[in-house]
Design a protein around this motif. Structure first.
Motif, short mmCIF file in Angstrom:
data_model
loop_
_atom_site.label_atom_id
_atom_site.label_comp_id
_atom_site.label_asym_id
_atom_site.label_seq_id
_atom_site.Cartn_x
_atom_site.Cartn_y
_atom_site.Cartn_z
N SER A 1 0.82 -4.89 -7.41
CA SER A 1 2.00 -5.60 -7.90
C SER A 1 3.12 -5.60 -6.87
O SER A 1 3.80 -6.63 -6.67
N PHE A 2 3.32 -4.50 -6.18
CA PHE A 2 4.37 -4.45 -5.18
C PHE A 2 4.02 -5.34 -3.98
O PHE A 2 4.89 -5.99 -3.38
N THR A 3 2.74 -5.37 -3.63
CA THR A 3 2.30 -6.24 -2.54
C THR A 3 2.52 -7.71 -2.91
O THR A 3 2.98 -8.52 -2.07
N LEU A 4 2.21 -8.07 -4.14
CA LEU A 4 2.44 -9.46 -4.58
C LEU A 4 3.92 -9.81 -4.52
O LEU A 4 4.29 -10.92 -4.09
N ILE B 1 1.73 -2.10 2.68
CA ILE B 1 2.97 -2.60 2.07
C ILE B 1 4.11 -2.50 3.07
O ILE B 1 4.96 -3.41 3.17
N ALA B 2 4.14 -1.39 3.82
CA ALA B 2 5.21 -1.22 4.81
C ALA B 2 5.16 -2.29 5.90
O ALA B 2 6.20 -2.78 6.36
N VAL B 3 3.93 -2.69 6.31
CA VAL B 3 3.80 -3.74 7.33
C VAL B 3 4.36 -5.06 6.81
O VAL B 3 5.12 -5.76 7.49
N LEU B 4 3.98 -5.43 5.59
CA LEU B 4 4.50 -6.66 5.00
C LEU B 4 6.02 -6.60 4.85
O LEU B 4 6.72 -7.58 5.13
N ALA B 5 6.52 -5.46 4.42
CA ALA B 5 7.97 -5.32 4.26
C ALA B 5 8.68 -5.45 5.61
O ALA B 5 9.78 -6.01 5.69
N PHE B 6 8.05 -4.93 6.65
CA PHE B 6 8.66 -5.02 7.97
C PHE B 6 8.73 -6.48 8.45
O PHE B 6 9.73 -6.92 9.03
N VAL B 7 7.66 -7.27 8.18
CA VAL B 7 7.65 -8.68 8.55
C VAL B 7 8.74 -9.42 7.78
O VAL B 7 9.48 -10.25 8.34
N CYS B 8 8.87 -9.12 6.48
CA CYS B 8 9.94 -9.72 5.68
C CYS B 8 11.31 -9.37 6.25
O CYS B 8 12.22 -10.21 6.30
N PHE B 9 11.43 -8.11 6.66
CA PHE B 9 12.71 -7.65 7.21
C PHE B 9 13.06 -8.43 8.48
O PHE B 9 14.21 -8.86 8.67
N VAL B 10 12.08 -8.69 9.33
CA VAL B 10 12.33 -9.43 10.58
C VAL B 10 12.77 -10.85 10.27
O VAL B 10 13.76 -11.37 10.82
N PHE B 11 12.04 -11.54 9.38
CA PHE B 11 12.38 -12.93 9.06
C PHE B 11 13.74 -13.00 8.36
O PHE B 11 14.54 -13.90 8.62
#
Length: 857
Positions: free
Chosen positions: A598-601, A688-698
């Motif tokens: 759910s958090f990944t989604l 999840i941390a990798v996805l969050a990091f990409v979101c953070f960059v964008f």
């Protein structure tokens, strides 16, 4: 001729029929007066002399078979009492003693016990019957002995009537530890329980599992054999045969039974190890005949004959094989050695055993040292008389080391401990009494008087620097240990997996099973926060549904994306419920996977929004082209979430979380979910941390977009909250243990979930509810137009600067044919035209960009 015969009889040893016991004083072996009398029981002779198969008259029989080792034990008691009398331990009080020869017979020991119990200072030597013996004054205050457990049991049952202390130096039968049946019995040696346990352990460690056992037909032998059989079974040792010999040498069948036992040993050829619970004279006869039959085995010796010189000095004893035994603890023997060196000067008027030994020693004065013991044994089969005292003394002086070689240090030390234990008890009683008077105290009071205070349950005895085993300290049992009896030598260990015990405990307590229960106050707080989060999700969903057509909702990606994100947030809040309550397999497998997916989604949806915002307001053509190619909302969400689903599926299949009992804590059992695989757990969180990091960059790149509708800077802040929460979680989670460990992960989930929820939806809800004027299409278009105009102006100025630079460069380097044209163009081109041209371009681009951003957002 007659006169010559008379003279000869004065200088030779006369063998005669032993005189019978005419008075009680004739029955006493050794006596010495004192203020306080101590009794002693020693088997100085090995048997009673009887001409009949069974007694025909109720009289005390004569004793034969002088035992040198027991004679030395008698001397040890005498020497210990003299040491006390010559010390300041009992200043002004003298200890006396009455020592009796039990002749290795219960009958003789009972006769001596009757004399011990007879009323003090009574000429009639009677034991009076009373209902209460609390004030009764017997002849002696305490008894040391006997050596054999069979005799000690019979004596103790009589002494129990007056609770007279009985301290044995050799009786090891386990039953004597029963304070209900033998309340006044004490001893300075361990019980057979420890000896038989050590024997069984020795046999197992040596790789033997097929042994024989030989014992005596008495309480000591039967009890020792039964205890050994139990210990042997626990150590997987089997007993091939059990042979029982008559307990006393007076039994005429003893030779027959020894021969039958040896035949059994020969028949059981596969049995090479034999455990022997016998007395010294049994072992002597058994080994003598075994040597004749050339029997060679491994013999396991009990403590009552393992160090006996009588056994060691058997001729050709090495042909028997190997003897492995257990012995009593030894002490300092130097003082007793000195006493034996001067024994020839010791008066023997009231010491019949010493007088008898002097005669026997003189009779064997020409015998070699190796045969001296056998000579004394042969001569001692009858009573001897001797007149020449001086000659006897000289012979003792010349061969005074003979007795020292027959000393058994363990038994001598035990006797010394027994005497000094009684002396310390008497000293305690005499501190406030005049013990020079015979009636200063009753015997039973010594049971309460000890060198050290009785260790209560929950404590154990700790040896001190004192040489006496009765002097010790009482220390509390450590944690997870207990003692449930008084004066225990050591504390017992609790089963650490299921039970525990506090310091100084008398029992083990069952460990409580703990987990983060629903009734816990912290659980209430966490559940309240989760329910509050779900309430926020529902409220946001209602607000967005009612304002579906407003620019703020449309700029958030539409109702579908918002609903997907809100459902994910609701599932994240709901997953915390699986961390509370008694762990079950289903809850353990569900809680991590539900949160992870759910958090990944949710983060995947945020990633697509970040890409969309960056694409809408990007002025870099190359970046715009790249973002257009990358921006595929549905495939991005499905791919990112699908990878997490695969990770969680492999985790559940290969190493699924399970319920585990954590017993590492001393007092409780923690029921917890064991994650199954730390690698899988880390991979899930890391993804999840990798996805969050990409979101953070964008999101960080789009932080300067239009203020009223810009999610990027809030998403950036939400991702920062996520990173701070989970970076803090790692060291706390790895160092925390106990039932509150799941609460740590719940708190981190709540923080990260609240952070993203608040940063994503709360600013929009604020605009919808509080700034409705800005949530209109016209206000939205005006904001976009202003932002686009500002951005294009900046871009145009940049272009003009570049054009001017290029123009200057061209003017500075004209070709020879065009110099004149260049000069004319420069002179006739007004500055206003350039400005007008730039403004026209800007207006055109601004309009185009305005239409583009509006349609994109």
């Amino acid at each position: 001729m007659a006169l010559f015969i008379v003279v000869i009889t004065c200088f030779v040893i006369i063998l005669d029929t032993p005189q019978s016991c005419h008075t009680p004083d004739d029955f006493v072996a050794v006596t010495s007066p004192g203020h306080i009398m101590i009794g002693g029981l020693f088997a100085i002779h090995e048997k009673m002399l009887s001409t009949d198969d069974h007694p025909r008259r109720p009289q005390i029989q004569k004793c034969v078979g002088f035992e040198i080792s027991v004679f030395l034990q008698t001397l040890a008691m005498i020497h210990s009492i003299e040491m006390i009398n010559n010390s300041t331990l009992l200043s002004g009080v003298k200890l006396g003693y009455e020592i009796y020869d039990t002749c290795t017979e219960v009958t003789a020991a009972m006769a001596a016990t009757l004399r011990f119990l007879s009323k003090f200072n009574c000429s009639r030597e009677t034991v009076t019957f009373q209902c209460d013996y609390s004030s009764y004054m017997p002849r002696v205050k305490a008894v040391i002995g006997a050596g054999y457990s069979e005799i000690s049991m019979a004596v103790s049952r009589m002494l129990n009537l007056q609770l007279m202390p009985q301290v044995s130096y050799e009786s090891t039968a386990e039953i004597l530890s029963d304070k209900i049946r033998f309340p006044s019995f004490l001893r300075t040696v361990p019980s057979d329980f420890y000896q038989t346990k050590a024997m069984a352990h020795l046999i197992r460690q040596s790789g033997w599992n097929w042994v024989g056992a030989i014992t005596t037909d008495d309480d000591y032998g039967r009890l020792a054999l039964n205890t050994f059989a139990i210990q042997a079974a626990e150590n997987n040792v089997c007993i091939a045969f059990k042979e029982v010999l008559p307990a006393f040498l007076a039994d005429n069948t003893i030779d027959v039974r020894i021969n039958q036992t040896l035949e059994k040993i020969i028949a059981e050829a596969q049995v090479n190890v034999i455990v022997v619970f016998l007395r010294k004279f049994h072992v002597f006869n058994l080994f003598t005949k075994a040597i004749e039959r050339k029997i060679s085995k491994i013999w396991i010796a009990s403590d009552n004959w393992s160090t006996a010189t009588k056994i060691i000095t058997i001729p050709n004893v090495k042909k028997l094989g190997k003897v492995v035994g257990f012995a009593f603890k030894r002490g300092n023997m130097s003082a007793f050695h000195s006493f034996l060196q001067t024994l020839h000067m010791y008066p023997n008027d009231n010491n019949k055993p010493l007088h008898e030994f002097s005669m026997l020693f003189s009779a064997c004065k020409y015998v070699k040292d190796g045969d001296l013991s056998q000579c004394i044994s042969n001569y001692s089969q009858a009573t001897l008389t001797y007149d020449t005292t001086k000659t006897v003394e000289n012979h003792l002086f010349k061969r005074n080391d003979f007795l020292w070689h027959y000393t058994e240090p363990g038994l001598i030390h035990s006797i010394q401990l027994a005497v000094f234990a009684l002396a310390h008890a008497i000293r305690d009683l005499c501190q406030a009494r005049d013990c020079e008077k015979p009636d200063a105290f009753q015997p039973w009071e010594q049971i309460l008087s000890k060198c050290s205070k009785e260790c209560s349950p929950g404590q154990m005895k700790k040896t001190t620097g004192s040489p006496h085993s009765c002097c010790y300290e009482c220390v509390s049992c450590p944690e997870n240990h207990y003692s449930n009896e008084t004066d225990m030598d050591h504390c017992l260990l609790c089963n650490n997996e299921t039970h525990w015990a506090p310091v100084r405990s008398t029992t083990c307590f069952e460990k409580e099973v703990e987990y983060l229960d629903w009734d816990d106050s912290l659980a209430h707080l966490l559940i309240a926060l989760s329910l509050l989060g779900i309430a926020f999700v529902l409220a946001i969903g209602i607000i967005f549904t009612r304002n579906l057509k407003t620019p703020v909702v449309k700029s958030s990606g539409g109702l579908v994306v918002c609903y997907v994100m809100l459902i994910c947030h609701a599932l994240n809040f709901a997953s915390t419920g699986f961390f509370i309550g008694e762990p079950q397999d289903f809850a353990c497998k569900t809680r991590q996977t539900l949160f992870g997916v759910s958090f990944t989604l949710c983060v995947s949806c945020i990633l697509t929004k970040s890409l969309k915002i960056l694409l809408a307001f990007s002025f870099d053509p190359k970046l715009t082209t790249f973002l257009k190619c990358l921006y595929r909302p549905v495939p991005i969400v499905l791919t990112c979430t699908g990878i997490q689903v695969v990770i969680c599926t492999l985790w559940l299949v290969l190493a699924a979380p399970t319920v585990e009992e954590n017993i590492s804590l001393p007092r409780v059992i923690i029921l917890e979910c064991e994650e199954g695989s730390a690698l899988a757990f880390g991979t899930m969180l890391g993804y999840i941390a990798v996805l969050a990091f990409v979101c953070f960059v964008f999101a960080f790149k789009g932080r300067k977009l239009p203020e009223n509708y810009n999610e990027a800077k809030f998403l950036t802040f939400g991702m920062l909250i996520y990173f701070i929460a989970w970076i803090t979680f790692i060291p706390i989670y790895t160092t925390t243990f106990g039932k509150y460990l799941p609460a740590v992960e719940i708190i981190v989930i709540l923080i990260s979930n609240y952070g993203i929820l608040c940063c994503t939806f709360f600013p929009k809800c604020y605009i919808i509810l509080c700034k409705q004027k800005t949530n209109t299409k016209s206000a939205f278009l005006q904001m976009v137009y202003n932002y686009s105009s500002h951005s294009v102006d900046s871009l145009a100025l940049s272009h003009v600067s570049l054009d001017s630079t290029s123009h200057d460069t061209a003017t500075a380097n004209p070709s020879p044919g065009n110099k004149k044209a260049a000069c004319q163009n420069q002179n006739h081109l007004p500055a206003q035209v350039l400005a007008h041209t730039g403004t026209a371009k800007t207006m055109k681009v601004s309009k185009t960009l305005h239409q583009k951003r509006s349609s994109s957002i």
